[in-house]
Every structure is written in structure tokens, then in C-alpha cells.
Design a protein around this motif. Structure first.
Motif, PDB file in Angstrom:
ATOM      1  N   LEU A  13       0.835  -1.191   0.000  1.00 28.41           N
ATOM      2  CA  LEU A  13       0.000   0.000   0.000  1.00 28.41           C
ATOM      3  C   LEU A  13       0.879   1.254   0.000  1.00 28.41           C
ATOM      4  O   LEU A  13       0.623   2.200  -0.752  1.00 28.41           O
ATOM      5  N   ALA A  14       1.915   1.255   0.802  1.00 34.79           N
ATOM      6  CA  ALA A  14       2.835   2.396   0.847  1.00 34.79           C
ATOM      7  C   ALA A  14       3.511   2.589  -0.505  1.00 34.79           C
ATOM      8  O   ALA A  14       3.686   3.726  -0.961  1.00 34.79           O
ATOM      9  N   PHE A  15       3.881   1.512  -1.175  1.00 29.99           N
ATOM     10  CA  PHE A  15       4.499   1.578  -2.501  1.00 29.99           C
ATOM     11  C   PHE A  15       3.540   2.253  -3.480  1.00 29.99           C
ATOM     12  O   PHE A  15       3.924   3.149  -4.224  1.00 29.99           O
ATOM     13  N   TYR A  16       2.286   1.836  -3.448  1.00 30.02           N
ATOM     14  CA  TYR A  16       1.259   2.417  -4.323  1.00 30.02           C
ATOM     15  C   TYR A  16       1.096   3.911  -4.026  1.00 30.02           C
ATOM     16  O   TYR A  16       1.114   4.738  -4.937  1.00 30.02           O
ATOM     17  N   LEU A  17       0.925   4.262  -2.767  1.00 30.32           N
ATOM     18  CA  LEU A  17       0.742   5.668  -2.389  1.00 30.32           C
ATOM     19  C   LEU A  17       1.949   6.513  -2.770  1.00 30.32           C
ATOM     20  O   LEU A  17       1.805   7.653  -3.212  1.00 30.32           O
ATOM     21  N   ASN A  18       3.126   5.965  -2.602  1.00 26.46           N
ATOM     22  CA  ASN A  18       4.344   6.679  -2.956  1.00 26.46           C
ATOM     23  C   ASN A  18       4.351   7.017  -4.447  1.00 26.46           C
ATOM     24  O   ASN A  18       4.728   8.114  -4.849  1.00 26.46           O
ATOM     25  N   ASP A  19       3.923   6.063  -5.265  1.00 26.42           N
ATOM     26  CA  ASP A  19       3.914   6.305  -6.706  1.00 26.42           C
ATOM     27  C   ASP A  19       2.862   7.323  -7.119  1.00 26.42           C
ATOM     28  O   ASP A  19       3.130   8.192  -7.949  1.00 26.42           O
ATOM     29  N   ILE A  20       1.660   7.229  -6.570  1.00 22.53           N
ATOM     30  CA  ILE A  20       0.625   8.174  -6.991  1.00 22.53           C
ATOM     31  C   ILE A  20       0.828   9.557  -6.390  1.00 22.53           C
ATOM     32  O   ILE A  20       0.209  10.520  -6.824  1.00 22.53           O
ATOM     33  N   ALA A  21       1.723   9.670  -5.439  1.00 20.55           N
ATOM     34  CA  ALA A  21       2.026  10.975  -4.847  1.00 20.55           C
ATOM     35  C   ALA A  21       2.475  11.955  -5.918  1.00 20.55           C
ATOM     36  O   ALA A  21       2.088  13.128  -5.894  1.00 20.55           O
ATOM     37  N   GLN A  22       3.278  11.485  -6.877  1.00 14.45           N
ATOM     38  CA  GLN A  22       3.775  12.361  -7.941  1.00 14.45           C
ATOM     39  C   GLN A  22       2.613  12.963  -8.729  1.00 14.45           C
ATOM     40  O   GLN A  22       2.608  14.151  -9.026  1.00 14.45           O
ATOM     41  N   PHE A  23       1.630  12.146  -9.040  1.00 10.17           N
ATOM     42  CA  PHE A  23       0.467  12.620  -9.805  1.00 10.17           C
ATOM     43  C   PHE A  23      -0.268  13.709  -9.031  1.00 10.17           C
ATOM     44  O   PHE A  23      -0.524  14.795  -9.552  1.00 10.17           O
ATOM     45  N   HIS A  24      -0.596  13.434  -7.803  1.00 11.43           N
ATOM     46  CA  HIS A  24      -1.381  14.392  -7.016  1.00 11.43           C
ATOM     47  C   HIS A  24      -0.581  15.642  -6.682  1.00 11.43           C
ATOM     48  O   HIS A  24      -1.125  16.754  -6.695  1.00 11.43           O
ATOM     49  N   GLN A  25       0.684  15.488  -6.400  1.00 12.18           N
ATOM     50  CA  GLN A  25       1.505  16.657  -6.096  1.00 12.18           C
ATOM     51  C   GLN A  25       1.578  17.581  -7.314  1.00 12.18           C
ATOM     52  O   GLN A  25       1.421  18.795  -7.187  1.00 12.18           O
ATOM     53  N   GLY A  26       1.806  17.009  -8.488  1.00 12.96           N
ATOM     54  CA  GLY A  26       1.885  17.811  -9.711  1.00 12.96           C
ATOM     55  C   GLY A  26       0.579  18.516 -10.017  1.00 12.96           C
ATOM     56  O   GLY A  26       0.554  19.719 -10.325  1.00 12.96           O
ATOM     57  N   PHE A  27      -0.514  17.789  -9.923  1.00  7.94           N
ATOM     58  CA  PHE A  27      -1.829  18.360 -10.200  1.00  7.94           C
ATOM     59  C   PHE A  27      -2.135  19.503  -9.230  1.00  7.94           C
ATOM     60  O   PHE A  27      -2.514  20.599  -9.647  1.00  7.94           O
ATOM     61  N   GLU A  28      -1.946  19.256  -7.960  1.00  6.50           N
ATOM     62  CA  GLU A  28      -2.309  20.255  -6.956  1.00  6.50           C
ATOM     63  C   GLU A  28      -1.399  21.471  -6.997  1.00  6.50           C
ATOM     64  O   GLU A  28      -1.841  22.591  -6.730  1.00  6.50           O
ATOM     65  N   LYS A  29      -0.165  21.282  -7.356  1.00  4.48           N
ATOM     66  CA  LYS A  29       0.752  22.420  -7.491  1.00  4.48           C
ATOM     67  C   LYS A  29       0.231  23.383  -8.558  1.00  4.48           C
ATOM     68  O   LYS A  29       0.276  24.592  -8.385  1.00  4.48           O
ATOM     69  N   HIS A  30      -0.307  22.832  -9.639  1.00  2.00           N
ATOM     70  CA  HIS A  30      -0.805  23.679 -10.716  1.00  2.00           C
ATOM     71  C   HIS A  30      -2.161  24.297 -10.408  1.00  2.00           C
ATOM     72  O   HIS A  30      -2.369  25.472 -10.679  1.00  2.00           O
ATOM     73  N   ILE A  31      -3.074  23.540  -9.842  1.00  3.24           N
ATOM     74  CA  ILE A  31      -4.394  24.129  -9.606  1.00  3.24           C
ATOM     75  C   ILE A  31      -4.388  25.115  -8.448  1.00  3.24           C
ATOM     76  O   ILE A  31      -5.200  26.025  -8.416  1.00  3.24           O
ATOM     77  N   ASN A  32      -3.479  24.961  -7.520  1.00  2.00           N
ATOM     78  CA  ASN A  32      -3.412  25.907  -6.405  1.00  2.00           C
ATOM     79  C   ASN A  32      -3.000  27.294  -6.876  1.00  2.00           C
ATOM     80  O   ASN A  32      -3.290  28.286  -6.229  1.00  2.00           O
ATOM     81  N   ARG A  33      -2.296  27.362  -7.994  1.00  2.00           N
ATOM     82  CA  ARG A  33      -1.837  28.644  -8.513  1.00  2.00           C
ATOM     83  C   ARG A  33      -2.851  29.307  -9.435  1.00  2.00           C
ATOM     84  O   ARG A  33      -2.850  30.522  -9.557  1.00  2.00           O
ATOM     85  N   ILE A  34      -3.689  28.505 -10.111  1.00  2.00           N
ATOM     86  CA  ILE A  34      -4.491  29.082 -11.192  1.00  2.00           C
ATOM     87  C   ILE A  34      -5.955  28.667 -11.167  1.00  2.00           C
ATOM     88  O   ILE A  34      -6.595  28.620 -12.203  1.00  2.00           O
ATOM     89  N   LEU A  35      -6.508  28.377 -10.016  1.00  2.00           N
ATOM     90  CA  LEU A  35      -7.886  27.907  -9.963  1.00  2.00           C
ATOM     91  C   LEU A  35      -8.813  28.944 -10.610  1.00  2.00           C
ATOM     92  O   LEU A  35      -8.946  30.052 -10.122  1.00  2.00           O
ATOM     93  N   PRO A  36      -9.443  28.580 -11.743  1.00  2.00           N
ATOM     94  CA  PRO A  36     -10.311  29.540 -12.462  1.00  2.00           C
ATOM     95  C   PRO A  36     -11.520  29.974 -11.637  1.00  2.00           C
ATOM     96  O   PRO A  36     -11.960  29.278 -10.720  1.00  2.00           O
TER      97      PRO A  36
END
Length: 178
Positions: A13-36
Motif C-alpha cells: 500500500l505504501a508503494f502504491y501511495l508513494n507512486d501516486i504521490a507524484q500525480f497528485h503533487q503535480g496536479f495540486e501544485k498547478h491548480i493551487n496557482r491558477i484555480l479559475p
């Protein structure tokens, strides 16, 4: 789905969460700056902090950030309400599936451990009411102009494809001896 394996371990489970962290971190970094403007009313629950917290519960204090999947966040037009709505459709929809996964994790890992994990239940025990509110917002965006629906679907497909790339990397064979 590896997460639905009855022999799932905390390490897997930790392995899975570690991998999907990149997806969520990238997405949230972008939407936090430019939420329409249209989507500012949406009360989005960021998943990245939940993943970090869950990894800490599972004994990993910092995600490794070593995913082999490269996601080109600069190529996504998050300034478009329709594009952002499509991406949120995938992210918010995953909370419904997360409720099923959470229930399974209670059986496999035990309720005491699972109740400390929050990624799969970002909106608590009733994600349906939150999903219905999101659907109303999605309809508002879809009805904003004639091509919005097509843009939402294309963006949702892109988000799902990217998420799938990360999940495939997290398959049991990629985890080795986890």
C-alpha cells in the motif's frame, strides 16, 4: 487492481501511495496557482497532504519522488474551466472508488490501521453528497459554451490516462518483494 488483493500488505500500500504521490503533487501544485473563477466555489480536498499523512502512518515520512513516469504538467491548460473540470471529474470520482477501497483495507489491514488512513476517504464516510455537489458544478461548466462538454471529456481522458500510467507502474510485479 493490486489494492483489492486480499493479501495486500502495508508495504505494498505504501508503494502504491508513494507512486501516486507524484500525480497528485503535480496536479495540486498547478491548480493551487491558477484555480479559475468558475471553480473557485468548489471545495476541493487536496490529496497530496493526505498521501503524505498516510505514508507516515505506514512508516514512510517522505515520498521518494522516484517514479519512472514523467508527466508533462506544462502541457495541460488548467486555465480553462472545462479542462480543469475534466481533471477534477477523475480526481473527485476517485473518492467514490476510494470508499470501496477503504472498506476493503479495513478487512485486509484491520480497522484500527485503516481508520488512520485518509487518502481513500478525502470527504469522510459520505463521498456521495460531495460528488453530487461536484456534478452540479460540472454541469455549470459543461453548459458554459458549446464545446465545453467535448473539452471536459478530452481532459478527463487525459487525466485518467496519466493516472493509469502511474498505477500500472505500481502493479505488484513492480513492487518486487513488497
Amino acid at each position: 487492481m493490486p489494492l483489492m488483493n486480499t493479501m495486500l500488505t502495508e508495504r505494498q500500500l505504501a508503494f502504491y501511495l508513494n507512486d501516486i504521490a507524484q500525480f497528485h503533487q503535480g496536479f495540486e501544485k498547478h491548480i493551487n496557482r491558477i484555480l479559475p473563477d468558475t471553480l473557485e466555489q468548489w471545495h476541493f480536498q487536496a490529496r497530496w497532504p493526505l498521501i503524505r499523512s498516510d505514508l507516515a502512518v505506514l512508516g514512510i515520512n517522505t515520498p521518494s519522488g522516484t517514479s519512472e513516469v514523467v508527466l508533462d504538467w506544462a502541457s495541460v491548460d488548467f486555465l480553462s474551466d472545462a479542462v480543469l473540470a475534466g481533471w477534477l471529474y477523475v480526481i473527485e470520482g476517485s473518492a467514490l472508488g476510494g470508499a470501496v477501497i477503504h472498506k476493503h483495507l479495513c478487512q485486509v489491514l484491520g480497522a484500527e490501521k485503516t481508520d488512520q488512513l485518509h487518502f481513500f476517504r478525502p470527504y469522510g464516510s459520505n463521498p456521495v453528497s460531495h460528488w453530487r455537489a461536484f456534478q452540479a458544478l460540472l454541469l455549470t461548466v459543461a453548459n458554459a459554451h458549446p464545446s465545453a462538454g467535448t473539452q471536459i471529456i478530452a481532459a478527463a481522458n487525459q487525466a485518467f490516462d496519466w493516472y493509469t500510467q502511474v498505477i500500472v507502474k505500481s502493479a505488484p510485479s513492480a513492487c518486487g518483494d513488497c
